[in-house]
Design a protein around this motif. Structure first.
Motif, short mmCIF file in Angstrom:
data_model
loop_
_atom_site.label_atom_id
_atom_site.label_comp_id
_atom_site.label_asym_id
_atom_site.label_seq_id
_atom_site.Cartn_x
_atom_site.Cartn_y
_atom_site.Cartn_z
N ALA A 47 31.10 -29.92 63.08
CA ALA A 47 30.64 -28.54 62.64
C ALA A 47 30.64 -27.67 63.74
N PHE A 48 30.33 -26.41 62.19
CA PHE A 48 31.03 -24.54 62.97
C PHE A 48 29.56 -24.22 63.24
N HIS A 49 29.57 -23.30 63.69
CA HIS A 49 28.35 -22.49 64.22
C HIS A 49 27.95 -21.45 64.05
N ILE A 50 27.18 -20.94 62.89
CA ILE A 50 27.48 -19.42 62.34
C ILE A 50 27.45 -18.32 62.71
N LEU A 51 27.12 -18.55 64.04
CA LEU A 51 26.52 -17.16 64.96
C LEU A 51 27.92 -17.22 65.58
N ASP A 52 29.19 -18.46 65.64
CA ASP A 52 30.25 -17.96 66.29
C ASP A 52 31.79 -17.45 65.25
N GLY A 53 30.93 -17.85 63.58
CA GLY A 53 31.66 -17.07 63.15
C GLY A 53 31.13 -15.35 62.68
N GLN A 54 30.01 -15.29 62.40
CA GLN A 54 29.83 -14.05 62.36
C GLN A 54 30.25 -13.17 63.64
N GLY A 55 30.75 -13.72 65.24
CA GLY A 55 31.26 -13.21 66.06
C GLY A 55 32.84 -12.66 65.41
N LEU A 56 33.54 -13.43 65.22
CA LEU A 56 34.54 -13.95 64.97
C LEU A 56 35.14 -12.84 63.85
N VAL A 57 34.26 -12.67 62.62
CA VAL A 57 34.45 -11.88 61.83
C VAL A 57 34.05 -10.13 62.17
N LEU A 58 33.37 -10.01 63.47
CA LEU A 58 32.86 -9.23 63.77
C LEU A 58 34.21 -8.49 64.27
N LEU A 59 34.26 -9.60 65.60
CA LEU A 59 35.97 -9.23 66.01
C LEU A 59 36.73 -7.92 64.83
N LYS A 60 37.18 -9.26 64.23
CA LYS A 60 37.79 -8.27 63.25
C LYS A 60 37.63 -7.18 62.55
N LYS A 61 36.31 -6.72 62.44
CA LYS A 61 36.11 -5.69 62.01
C LYS A 61 36.75 -4.24 63.05
N ARG A 160 30.36 -16.62 70.56
CA ARG A 160 29.72 -15.51 69.58
C ARG A 160 29.77 -14.72 71.14
N GLU A 161 29.47 -15.46 71.79
CA GLU A 161 28.77 -14.45 73.52
C GLU A 161 30.12 -13.89 73.97
N LEU A 162 31.33 -14.50 73.92
CA LEU A 162 32.49 -13.76 73.97
C LEU A 162 32.41 -12.98 73.35
N CYS A 163 32.61 -12.80 71.73
CA CYS A 163 32.78 -11.89 71.00
C CYS A 163 32.01 -10.69 71.04
N ASP A 164 30.45 -11.16 71.61
CA ASP A 164 29.74 -9.96 71.63
C ASP A 164 29.71 -9.10 73.39
N LEU A 165 30.44 -9.85 73.25
CA LEU A 165 30.92 -9.16 75.06
C LEU A 165 31.78 -7.68 75.38
N LEU A 166 33.36 -8.70 74.65
CA LEU A 166 34.22 -7.61 73.47
C LEU A 166 33.60 -6.71 73.42
N GLU A 174 27.03 -0.70 68.77
CA GLU A 174 26.03 0.41 68.18
C GLU A 174 26.80 0.78 66.61
N ALA A 175 27.83 0.82 66.60
CA ALA A 175 28.97 1.03 64.96
C ALA A 175 27.71 -0.06 64.19
N LEU A 176 28.75 -1.18 64.89
CA LEU A 176 29.11 -2.34 64.12
C LEU A 176 27.12 -2.53 63.66
N LEU A 177 26.30 -2.27 64.54
CA LEU A 177 24.25 -2.82 64.00
C LEU A 177 24.47 -1.61 63.39
N ALA A 178 24.59 -0.28 63.68
CA ALA A 178 24.31 0.67 62.85
C ALA A 178 25.06 0.67 60.72
#
Length: 182
Positions: A47-61, A160-166, A174-178
């Motif tokens: 089982a993979f957590h959806i929040l982690d997946g979103q964080g990984l995609v955001l890093l790549k983006k 996701r915590e690590l992704c958000d920290l980075l 802020e750009a990603l949130l926008a």
């Protein structure tokens, strides 16, 4: 109004996070809760957590390369990486060697790498990289040898915590949130 997620993060950790160009993650115990499920035919599921997946995609983006590196041969990890559009290395018995190969390919140093892991197979890369992170439930031998331990456990949002920290440390949040509020 924007929350300030960096208020509890020390300056040294922020400086390390600001330099990261490649984020590598162990799978079992880091992106999953570490449990393995087998069916009657010997098939394995995780089982993979959806929040982690979103964080990984955001890093790549945001331009931070992402790789999953696991010592286990895992079709589940390969499928998850394919869904997220990130690199995966399964059956990687020499995780540090894999990280070094990725650094060479990208022309970066180990000090520009974050690695998240939870147990002994992760120790070598954790000791070598610029930002070593463990999930909140990592084995104590690992948790005591990293730069940061997340509050969340493996498979429960730790990645996701690590992704958000980075993203926060590199001023990209802020750009990603926008993009999500248009």
């Amino acid at each position: 109004m924007t929350a300030s997620p960096l208020t509890d993060i020390n300056a040294e950790l922020l400086a390390r996070a600001a330099r990261i160009k490649l984020a590598c993650f162990d799978v079992d115990g880091t992106l999953t809760d570490g449990r393995l499920y087998y069916d009657d035919e010997g098939g394995e599921s995780k089982a993979f957590h959806i929040l982690d997946g979103q964080g990984l995609v955001l890093l790549k983006k945001a331009g931070i390369a992402v790789a999953l590196i696991t010592a286990r041969n895992s079709k589940a990890a390969e499928r998850r990486a394919a869904e997220l559009g990130i690199e995966v290395f399964t059956g990687a018995k020499d995780k540090l060697g894999q990280v070094r190969a990725l650094c060479e390919r990208q022309g970066i140093g180990l000090d520009e790498v974050a690695f998240m892991g939870d147990d002994l197979p992760d120790l070598a890369p954790l000791r070598a990289v610029g930002l070593a992170v463990a999930p909140g439930n990592a084995h104590r031998w690992i948790a005591g040898r990293v730069h940061w331990v997340t509050s969340a456990h493996g498979g429960q949002g730790a990645a996701r915590e690590l992704c958000d920290l980075l993203l926060d440390a590199q001023g990209r949040t802020e750009a990603l949130l926008a993009e999500w509020t248009r």
